[in-house]
Scaffold this active site. Structure first.
Site, short mmCIF file in Angstrom:
data_model
loop_
_atom_site.label_atom_id
_atom_site.label_comp_id
_atom_site.label_asym_id
_atom_site.label_seq_id
_atom_site.Cartn_x
_atom_site.Cartn_y
_atom_site.Cartn_z
N HIS A 23 -6.73 -6.00 -1.08
CA HIS A 23 -5.70 -4.96 -0.94
C HIS A 23 -4.59 -5.52 -0.06
O HIS A 23 -4.83 -5.85 1.10
CB HIS A 23 -6.30 -3.71 -0.31
CG HIS A 23 -5.34 -2.56 -0.19
ND1 HIS A 23 -4.95 -1.80 -1.27
CD2 HIS A 23 -4.71 -2.04 0.88
CE1 HIS A 23 -4.12 -0.87 -0.88
NE2 HIS A 23 -3.94 -0.99 0.43
N ASP A 30 -8.72 -2.91 -6.64
CA ASP A 30 -8.17 -2.62 -5.33
C ASP A 30 -9.25 -1.98 -4.46
O ASP A 30 -9.76 -0.90 -4.77
CB ASP A 30 -6.98 -1.69 -5.48
CG ASP A 30 -6.25 -1.44 -4.18
OD1 ASP A 30 -6.82 -0.73 -3.33
OD2 ASP A 30 -5.14 -1.97 -4.00
N SER A 32 0.83 -1.20 0.00
CA SER A 32 0.00 0.00 0.00
C SER A 32 0.87 1.25 0.00
O SER A 32 1.65 1.45 -0.93
CB SER A 32 -0.97 -0.03 1.18
OG SER A 32 -1.98 0.92 1.01
#
Length: 411
Positions: A353, A286, A190
């Site tokens: 994610h 995502d 991330s």
């Protein structure tokens, strides 16, 4: 913008491995029925504060020392190093950065003293077959700018020193023996995936040419995309980070020499010029981007996207069509990148994610697969040059191996 920043600041999912789970604000995540092996017995590793960082001005948002968790390698991995940059959203204004400085995202005073290493960080060969015995490091994230800032706000007592934290951490790790590495991998999920892309060539430059160095960016391909209201929420947000934290000076010159600084915070504009072999691991749908940049609440005042944001199964045909367009943008953003023989790719059509630091998605019996390869196997094939590793999934809903994320509650 304040509520957006606050959500970004507290989303604990972004790159945290803590007891094998990622607490998102008030949400509870559940997986599709085919995902039931998320447990791990990974080792707990203590926090080391970087004492030398203060003299270099490498401080967390609140002025405390930055830190990392290091678990030493052994056997054949004794001289191999995996450096993982923690994720955890960003802050783009004084208010959101003030919020972060009072928690683990902005202060080492609030960081866990131990973290469990799972997924790519695990020390167990049955959980992490290629990297389990490497020196594995989790560099904690406490600057709110993906390790790029170089400034301060004296009146608010805020330090934007991400670039100096990066330098201090690397200097300390080199002194801890990383300078002798025969192979090294920089990774992150991330916001840590963004950090990995932005610092990849800098990481390569730490080592002699004889050292094998590569980078793995997980869930870091945040796109400069139009949201459901026709606005560019993500661009506005990234622009705030770059301006507030003075990030422009730290961004890759291969990008800033031809584009504006905010554009160069978007990985899609940096990856075409990365010289170091890189692997991009991402979902085509995502869920962080779905919730915060594709269909954020601000762009959906009537709440038409609320159900779709929380559960992909609630998306109607028009919403899925919009998301297919997002998937196409994702694939377009890596098309040139994937043409290079040195790079790797694993883009699956899942609503998820971050997949490298979770045990159930990295390497487990029912982990996601493409080309009959689990993510850990694809990454290992790429790093060790065992096979070409470029996997792109067909469009949703064709993939039955996904570990989809579903949420309760909204924000």
């Amino acid at each position: 913008m304040g509520s957006w920043a606050l959500a970004a600041a507290v989303l604990g999912f972004l790159g945290v491995v803590a007891h094998g789970s990622e607490p998102w604000l008030n949400q509870t995540q559940v997986y599709s029925t085919n995902a039931n092996s998320g447990g791990s017995n990974g080792v707990f590793v203590g926090l080391t504060l970087i004492q030398s960082a203060a003299a270099k001005g490498g401080l967390c948002l609140d002025g405390s020392l930055p830190g990392y968790h290091l678990h030493r390698g052994f056997g054949s991995g004794a001289n191999s190093w995996l450096v993982n940059l923690e994720g955890g959203g960003w802050c783009n204004d004084v208010k959101s950065c003030m919020f972060r400085k009072n928690n683990r995202r902005g202060s080492s005073n609030h960081m866990e003293r131990q973290l469990q290493f799972t997924g790519i960080m695990s020390n167990r060969p049955e959980e992490n077959p290629d990297f389990y015995n490497w020196n594995r490091v989790k560099v904690r994230y406490c600057d709110g700018g993906s390790f790029t800032g170089d400034g301060a706000d004296a009146s608010a007592g805020l330090y934007f020193r991400g670039e100096r934290i990066w330098q201090a951490a690397m200097d300390d790790l080199m002194a801890q023996g990383m300078r002798y590495a025969n192979q090294a991998l920089l990774s992150g999920c991330s916001a840590g995936g963004v950090s990995t892309i932005l610092h990849c060539d800098e990481f390569r430059g730490l080592f002699p040419s004889s050292t094998k160095v590569k980078c793995l960016a997980d869930a870091g391909m945040f796109l400069d995309t139009v949201d459901v209201s026709g606005q560019r929420e993500m661009r506005d947000f990234f622009n705030g980070i770059v301006r507030l934290q003075g990030s422009g000076r730290s961004l890759p010159r291969s990008c800033t020499s031809r584009m504006d600084k905010t554009s160069c915070f978007f990985p899609q504009n940096v990856v075409p010029n990365i010289q170091t072999p890189t692997f991009i691991l991402n979902t085509a749908y995502d869920v962080w981007q779905l919730q915060q940049s594709v269909a954020p609440k601000k762009a959906d005042p009537q709440g038409l996207w609320r159900g779709c944001r929380m559960n992909h199964a609630s998306c109607n045909s028009n919403q899925l069509q919009f998301l297919q367009g997002f998937r196409n943008q994702m694939l377009d953003s890596v098309r040139g990148f994937s043409g290079s023989r040195q790079n790797g790719l694993f883009i699956n059509s899942c609503f998820a994610h971050c997949q490298s630091e979770r045990q159930d998605t990295w390497y487990a019996r029912d982990s996601p697969r493409l080309g009959n390869k689990r993510i850990a196997e694809a990454v290992g094939d790429w790093f060790f040059d065992r096979a070409d590793a470029k996997y792109t999934d067909c469009a949703y809903p064709c993939d039955g191996t996904c570990h989809h994320l579903v949420f309760r509650g909204d924000y």
